[in-house]
Design a protein around this motif. Structure first.
Motif, PDB file in Angstrom:
ATOM      1  N   ASN A 151       3.385  75.648   7.051  1.00  0.00           N
ATOM      2  CA  ASN A 151       2.908  74.273   7.192  1.00  0.00           C
ATOM      3  C   ASN A 151       3.934  73.267   6.651  1.00  0.00           C
ATOM      4  N   CYS A 152       4.625  73.656   5.602  1.00  0.00           N
ATOM      5  CA  CYS A 152       5.655  72.769   5.064  1.00  0.00           C
ATOM      6  C   CYS A 152       6.917  72.771   5.906  1.00  0.00           C
ATOM      7  N   LYS A 185      11.580  67.668   9.792  1.00  0.00           N
ATOM      8  CA  LYS A 185      11.677  66.225  10.010  1.00  0.00           C
ATOM      9  C   LYS A 185      12.583  65.569   8.972  1.00  0.00           C
ATOM     10  N   LEU A 186      12.402  65.953   7.721  1.00  0.00           N
ATOM     11  CA  LEU A 186      13.230  65.391   6.663  1.00  0.00           C
ATOM     12  C   LEU A 186      14.691  65.779   6.852  1.00  0.00           C
ATOM     13  N   GLU A 227       7.383  69.488   8.106  1.00  0.00           N
ATOM     14  CA  GLU A 227       7.795  68.325   7.328  1.00  0.00           C
ATOM     15  C   GLU A 227       9.246  68.463   6.857  1.00  0.00           C
TER      16      GLU A 227
END
Length: 586
Positions: A516-517, A523-524, A520
């Protein structure tokens, strides 16, 4: 008596023995008087399934005497009824130290969750198929069975005065053994009841229960017919209960001892004549065990406790790590709320005894050390020559070549297997990390292929703990877990859905959390790459090689030169125009 899903244990009828089945399915029988491990039985996991419950059963057999054929002798042998996860029941002989026979019958279609012995040659079992089966131990066969509804039972107990049984699921249900009908129901627990015991005072029967996810103990008064009755009183604990034990004193009060998951013993004193159900009761005394180490004081967890098998006014309990246990009886100090016992760790005691035994054994033996001269003649298997051989001096390089050693060679998979088994036994973190940091897939595959099946569960637990650590350990644990599932897929599928979820549930949760991380983080990462590329582009544009980026002009000379150049240019232009006109006319 089943302890959640970690291990199974029960004291013998006389309290002199304790049977424990650990996570690997190994049965260990301890002597409570001498603290000795009497027997250790490892079943063949390929032919049998994992033990899910056990019960001590004394079985009497009639034998005809040799002198008089008409007379019969009754011999009582001590057995352990072992319930399997496939629905069968086996009888383990304590005298022979092996499984002697199996009970005949269809059995349960699923896992057996609990069992009890009524003391009259009948054994009752409950399973995940929502069935209760009675077994005749004398004839070694199944007697009868009946259904208890749609809820899966996890605990079962006997009510001898009314000849009923009480079954624990989400609610407690009392069934009549004669008519097999539902007599009474109780509600109060929010999760499945895993521990259940009963006792009686004259004509009144009581039941004590603990659930899977609650830190409370409920006391129930069994009476006439009724539905959805509440508990008589509630007892508070600091953690989930693993064992329960009840005893009535001379004054008619109930003594109740519970061992929690954290290894703490709670002792309650309940006056049955004056019970206040409005307010939950706290333990009268809490017993904790700590080590007597001079450097670091660590708690020692309690494993089991019993009031029925102890001397009057005392409590029998054992503490350790299920590999090394120590049994003790004490009188609880009810004047204090917390009683801390400072004891030596059983593992330390075991190592000291072992060293003393080896020291005594070595001192009692008379050993002779042989003296060897420097010049030794090595004889071969053939004819021995009487001529003395001249010593041949070989260089050290040739000796190493003869030994055929490769310094940079990696250790074989067999050595990894031994190190892994030793690390799982001793729970040595450094040794386990050294083995699990192996990156060679071939070595990992060969190691897991040679790893015994009983160590797979403990290896999965260690890999689960590693997945909660740093990135390097997560990579190694994921690598080992992937190859483990590929190598032992058949054994893992034979465990069943519930056992697989219990084993791999934490791993799946950690993988889902990290996945799940990942979105993110990606994207970062993309945004950071855009910023870095833009900064680099700006620097490159500023550092272009331009010679005329900076000009300096003198105000005195530049203007005059430019004016003279402009005047000369205008005059020359006029002359060129006149010459052009003359040429056109000619």
């Amino acid at each position: 008596m089943a302890l959640l899903k970690q291990h199974v244990s029960e004291f013998s009828p006389d309290g002199k023995l304790l049977a424990v089945v650990n996570d690997q399915g190994i049965l260990k029988i301890w002597d409570t008087e001498t603290n000795e491990l009497k027997q250790e039985f490892t079943p063949n996991l390929h032919l049998s399934s994992k033990c899910s419950a056990l019960s001590w059963v004394p079985i009497s057999s009639q034998k005809q005497s040799k002198n008089d054929r008409k007379s019969l002798e009754r011999n009582t042998s001590l057995y352990i009824a072992l319930a399997s996860s496939t629905g069968g029941v086996s009888l383990y002989s304590y005298a022979l130290g092996k499984i002697e026979r199996d009970l005949n019958g269809e059995g349960h279609s699923g896992k057996i969750t609990s069992m009890f012995y009524d003391g009259k040659e009948t054994l009752y079992t409950s399973g995940e198929d929502c069935q209760v089966i009675s077994w005749n131990l004398r004839h070694e066969k199944q007697k009868s069975s009946f259904s208890i509804g749609n809820e899966r039972p996890h605990a079962i107990a006997h009510l001898p005065n009314s000849n009923n049984i009480i079954v624990g699921a989400r609610q407690l249900m009392v069934y009549s053994l004669e008519t097999q009908e539902l007599v009474q129901t109780f509600t109060g627990h929010t999760s499945e009841v895993t521990i259940l015991t009963s006792f009686s005072i004259e004509d009144t029967e009581y039941a004590v229960s603990a659930s899977k996810m609650e830190r409370i103990i409920c006391l129930w008064k069994i009476g006439k017919k009724g539905k959805n009755k509440a508990s008589t009183c509630t007892l508070l604990m600091e953690d989930i209960a693993h064992t329960l034990s009840c005893q009535l004193d001379d004054e008619g009060n109930l003594k109740l001892a519970s061992v929690t998951r954290s290894g703490v013993i709670h002792v309650y004193l309940i006056p049955l004549d004056n019970i206040k159900s409005e307010k939950p009761m706290k333990p009268k005394v809490t017993i904790e065990i700590a080590s007597d180490s001079a450097s670091v004081i660590q708690p020692i967890p309690a494993i089991a406790a019993s009031l029925e098998h102890a001397m009057k006014g005392q409590i029998l309990f054992c503490y350790g790590d299920r590999q090394f246990l120590t049994f003790e009886q004490i009188v609880p100090n009810y004047s204090e709320k917390l009683q801390v016992l400072v004891r030596t760790d059983p593992k330390t005691n075991f190592s000291k005894k072992k060293s003393l035994q080896t020291h005594d054994y070595g001192s009692s033996l008379k050993t002779i050390t042989p003296k060897i001269d420097r010049h030794v003649d090595y004889n071969t298997g053939g004819m021995v020559s009487r001529k003395k051989l001249k010593p041949v001096e070989m260089p050290f390089e040739s000796r190493l070549q003869n030994l055929n050693l490769n310094v940079g060679e990696k250790p074989e998979a067999q050595s990894k297997v031994q190190l892994l088994i030793q690390a799982l036994h001793s729970k040595d973190a450094s040794m386990l990390a050294m083995v699990l940091q192996t990156k060679d897939t071939k070595v990992i595959e060969m190691t897991l292929q040679r790893l015994p099946v009983q160590y797979v569960g403990s290896l999965v637990n260690e890999l689960t703990l590693m997945m909660q650590s740093k990135r390097i350990q997560v990579e190694s644990s994921a690598r080992w877990l992937k190859i483990l599932t590929q190598t032992h897929s058949s054994q893992l599928m034979a465990l069943g859905t519930d056992d697989l979820l219990n084993k791999f549930g934490p791993c799946i949760g950690m993988i889902e959390y990290r996945s799940n991380c990942l979105m993110e983080l990606s994207k970062l990462n993309g945004r950071l790459q855009l910023l870095v590329s833009q900064i680099k582009r700006n620097k490159e544009e500023d550092n272009l090689n331009n010679d005329n980026a900076l000009l300096y002009a003198d105000s005195d000379t530049s203007n005059s030169d430019m004016e003279e150049g402009m005047v000369g240019k205008s005059e020359s232009d006029g002359e060129w125009e006149e010459d052009d006109d003359e040429e056109m006319e000619s």
